[in-house]
Design a protein around this motif. Sequence first.
Motif, PDB file in Angstrom:
ATOM      1  N   SER A  26      45.365  29.685 -15.794  1.00 10.54           N
ATOM      2  CA  SER A  26      43.862  29.692 -15.776  1.00 10.54           C
ATOM      3  C   SER A  26      44.007  29.579 -13.971  1.00 10.54           C
ATOM      4  O   SER A  26      42.978  30.403 -13.637  1.00 10.54           O
ATOM      5  CB  SER A  26      43.406  28.416 -16.147  1.00 10.54           C
ATOM      6  OG  SER A  26      43.336  28.582 -17.554  1.00 10.54           O
ATOM      7  N   LEU A  27      44.337  28.695 -13.151  1.00 12.86           N
ATOM      8  CA  LEU A  27      44.171  28.689 -11.778  1.00 12.86           C
ATOM      9  C   LEU A  27      44.504  29.841 -11.266  1.00 12.86           C
ATOM     10  O   LEU A  27      43.665  30.532 -10.548  1.00 12.86           O
ATOM     11  CB  LEU A  27      45.024  27.456 -11.305  1.00 12.86           C
ATOM     12  CG  LEU A  27      44.821  27.298  -9.900  1.00 12.86           C
ATOM     13  CD1 LEU A  27      43.441  26.811  -9.445  1.00 12.86           C
ATOM     14  CD2 LEU A  27      45.752  26.108  -9.489  1.00 12.86           C
ATOM     15  N   PHE A  30      42.050  32.498 -12.025  1.00  7.45           N
ATOM     16  CA  PHE A  30      40.619  32.214 -10.878  1.00  7.45           C
ATOM     17  C   PHE A  30      40.797  32.852  -9.678  1.00  7.45           C
ATOM     18  O   PHE A  30      40.028  33.372  -9.042  1.00  7.45           O
ATOM     19  CB  PHE A  30      40.333  30.850 -11.247  1.00  7.45           C
ATOM     20  CG  PHE A  30      39.243  30.425 -10.463  1.00  7.45           C
ATOM     21  CD1 PHE A  30      37.863  31.142 -10.912  1.00  7.45           C
ATOM     22  CD2 PHE A  30      38.976  29.688  -9.762  1.00  7.45           C
ATOM     23  CE1 PHE A  30      36.779  30.646 -10.265  1.00  7.45           C
ATOM     24  CE2 PHE A  30      38.080  29.009  -9.161  1.00  7.45           C
ATOM     25  CZ  PHE A  30      36.561  29.824  -9.534  1.00  7.45           C
ATOM     26  N   THR A  45      29.531  27.713 -14.390  1.00  4.34           N
ATOM     27  CA  THR A  45      30.578  26.649 -14.505  1.00  4.34           C
ATOM     28  C   THR A  45      29.989  25.572 -15.320  1.00  4.34           C
ATOM     29  O   THR A  45      28.948  25.355 -15.638  1.00  4.34           O
ATOM     30  CB  THR A  45      31.066  26.201 -13.041  1.00  4.34           C
ATOM     31  OG1 THR A  45      30.114  25.382 -12.609  1.00  4.34           O
ATOM     32  CG2 THR A  45      31.527  27.358 -12.354  1.00  4.34           C
ATOM     33  N   ASP A  49      33.991  20.775 -11.643  1.00  2.00           N
ATOM     34  CA  ASP A  49      35.025  19.892 -11.417  1.00  2.00           C
ATOM     35  C   ASP A  49      35.463  19.504 -10.174  1.00  2.00           C
ATOM     36  O   ASP A  49      36.469  20.363  -9.571  1.00  2.00           O
ATOM     37  CB  ASP A  49      36.056  20.223 -12.371  1.00  2.00           C
ATOM     38  CG  ASP A  49      37.122  19.081 -12.641  1.00  2.00           C
ATOM     39  OD1 ASP A  49      37.081  18.141 -11.970  1.00  2.00           O
ATOM     40  OD2 ASP A  49      37.703  19.544 -13.629  1.00  2.00           O
ATOM     41  N   ASP A  51      38.232  18.101  -9.464  1.00  2.00           N
ATOM     42  CA  ASP A  51      39.730  18.447  -9.437  1.00  2.00           C
ATOM     43  C   ASP A  51      39.818  19.687  -9.053  1.00  2.00           C
ATOM     44  O   ASP A  51      41.114  20.032  -8.795  1.00  2.00           O
ATOM     45  CB  ASP A  51      40.178  18.077 -10.677  1.00  2.00           C
ATOM     46  CG  ASP A  51      40.489  16.326 -11.046  1.00  2.00           C
ATOM     47  OD1 ASP A  51      40.143  15.487 -10.002  1.00  2.00           O
ATOM     48  OD2 ASP A  51      40.356  15.978 -12.084  1.00  2.00           O
ATOM     49  N   LEU A  52      39.029  20.973  -9.432  1.00  2.00           N
ATOM     50  CA  LEU A  52      39.201  22.213  -9.226  1.00  2.00           C
ATOM     51  C   LEU A  52      38.708  22.631  -7.633  1.00  2.00           C
ATOM     52  O   LEU A  52      39.437  23.126  -6.852  1.00  2.00           O
ATOM     53  CB  LEU A  52      38.585  22.975 -10.239  1.00  2.00           C
ATOM     54  CG  LEU A  52      38.539  24.608 -10.055  1.00  2.00           C
ATOM     55  CD1 LEU A  52      40.203  25.161 -10.005  1.00  2.00           C
ATOM     56  CD2 LEU A  52      37.991  25.346 -11.040  1.00  2.00           C
ATOM     57  N   TYR A  53      37.328  22.462  -7.599  1.00  2.00           N
ATOM     58  CA  TYR A  53      36.640  22.939  -6.516  1.00  2.00           C
ATOM     59  C   TYR A  53      37.084  22.101  -5.212  1.00  2.00           C
ATOM     60  O   TYR A  53      36.871  22.733  -4.070  1.00  2.00           O
ATOM     61  CB  TYR A  53      35.245  22.822  -6.687  1.00  2.00           C
ATOM     62  CG  TYR A  53      34.977  23.884  -7.731  1.00  2.00           C
ATOM     63  CD1 TYR A  53      34.781  25.271  -7.350  1.00  2.00           C
ATOM     64  CD2 TYR A  53      34.629  23.562  -8.973  1.00  2.00           C
ATOM     65  CE1 TYR A  53      34.551  26.081  -8.282  1.00  2.00           C
ATOM     66  CE2 TYR A  53      34.518  24.292  -9.963  1.00  2.00           C
ATOM     67  CZ  TYR A  53      34.464  25.983  -9.614  1.00  2.00           C
ATOM     68  OH  TYR A  53      34.164  27.010 -10.632  1.00  2.00           O
ATOM     69  N   ARG A  55      40.295  21.363  -4.733  1.00  2.00           N
ATOM     70  CA  ARG A  55      41.481  21.723  -4.045  1.00  2.00           C
ATOM     71  C   ARG A  55      41.677  22.814  -2.911  1.00  2.00           C
ATOM     72  O   ARG A  55      40.757  23.341  -2.679  1.00  2.00           O
ATOM     73  CB  ARG A  55      42.234  22.661  -5.419  1.00  2.00           C
ATOM     74  CG  ARG A  55      42.682  21.884  -6.619  1.00  2.00           C
ATOM     75  CD  ARG A  55      43.055  22.754  -7.534  1.00  2.00           C
ATOM     76  NE  ARG A  55      44.378  23.648  -7.097  1.00  2.00           N
ATOM     77  CZ  ARG A  55      45.398  23.278  -7.484  1.00  2.00           C
ATOM     78  NH1 ARG A  55      45.703  22.529  -8.126  1.00  2.00           N
ATOM     79  NH2 ARG A  55      46.438  24.214  -7.049  1.00  2.00           N
ATOM     80  N   VAL A  58      41.699  26.492  -3.727  1.00  2.00           N
ATOM     81  CA  VAL A  58      40.397  27.125  -4.201  1.00  2.00           C
ATOM     82  C   VAL A  58      39.564  26.946  -3.057  1.00  2.00           C
ATOM     83  O   VAL A  58      38.733  27.977  -2.754  1.00  2.00           O
ATOM     84  CB  VAL A  58      39.847  26.281  -5.173  1.00  2.00           C
ATOM     85  CG1 VAL A  58      38.630  26.538  -5.723  1.00  2.00           C
ATOM     86  CG2 VAL A  58      40.894  26.323  -6.672  1.00  2.00           C
ATOM     87  N   ASN A  93      32.076  16.527  -4.492  1.00  2.00           N
ATOM     88  CA  ASN A  93      32.285  18.008  -4.256  1.00  2.00           C
ATOM     89  C   ASN A  93      32.063  18.335  -2.693  1.00  2.00           C
ATOM     90  O   ASN A  93      31.119  19.047  -2.412  1.00  2.00           O
ATOM     91  CB  ASN A  93      31.386  18.694  -5.036  1.00  2.00           C
ATOM     92  CG  ASN A  93      31.590  18.903  -6.478  1.00  2.00           C
ATOM     93  OD1 ASN A  93      31.100  18.102  -7.043  1.00  2.00           O
ATOM     94  ND2 ASN A  93      32.703  19.650  -6.868  1.00  2.00           N
ATOM     95  N   GLU A 131      36.827  31.108 -19.255  1.00  3.99           N
ATOM     96  CA  GLU A 131      37.711  30.141 -19.547  1.00  3.99           C
ATOM     97  C   GLU A 131      37.749  29.975 -20.987  1.00  3.99           C
ATOM     98  O   GLU A 131      36.732  30.612 -21.456  1.00  3.99           O
ATOM     99  CB  GLU A 131      37.078  28.718 -18.985  1.00  3.99           C
ATOM    100  CG  GLU A 131      37.149  28.457 -17.297  1.00  3.99           C
ATOM    101  CD  GLU A 131      36.333  27.284 -17.260  1.00  3.99           C
ATOM    102  OE1 GLU A 131      36.377  26.287 -17.960  1.00  3.99           O
ATOM    103  OE2 GLU A 131      35.897  27.216 -16.158  1.00  3.99           O
TER     104      GLU A 131
END
Length: 135
Positions: A26-27, A30, A45, A49, A51-53, A55, A58, A93, A131
């Motif tokens: 997935s990552l 993306f 979205t 999240d 934890d994703l954005y 990173r 990312v 964020n 997703e």
Amino acid sequence: MAVIDVWRDRLFQKYGEKWLAKGECSLQSFLELLKKGRRSVKMITGELDPDLYNRLDVAEQLKILLDNQVELEIIFHKKDSKNEAIIDLLYNNQKMVDLKKRYPDFLKLYWQKERARTHFAVSDASHIFIEESHE
């Protein structure tokens, strides 16, 4: 079938490349979609999240898009009120907030009250990332 599902299926039929996010890939999928952006990337979205954005990889790829003047539009859901969503975004964020401050003309963030059941991104109307459904 929801309207968004019909629209998604039509995008699949019309445009060539697509990714269906599953597990570990997935990552990477993306990030690949983001790298293909030349004119615009549009995303629906969930909660953006952190934890994703937040990173580094990312955030860096989003910065590259914006440095290249690619229009990035994101529809997200956080909290049940817009004011609570903005506060949550500001606290959780930080990388997205920093990008919004730096690229106000190219990064557009839209809050929606209802959480989208299907999350996806479209790059230049020719690449789509979807997703796995997680209602």
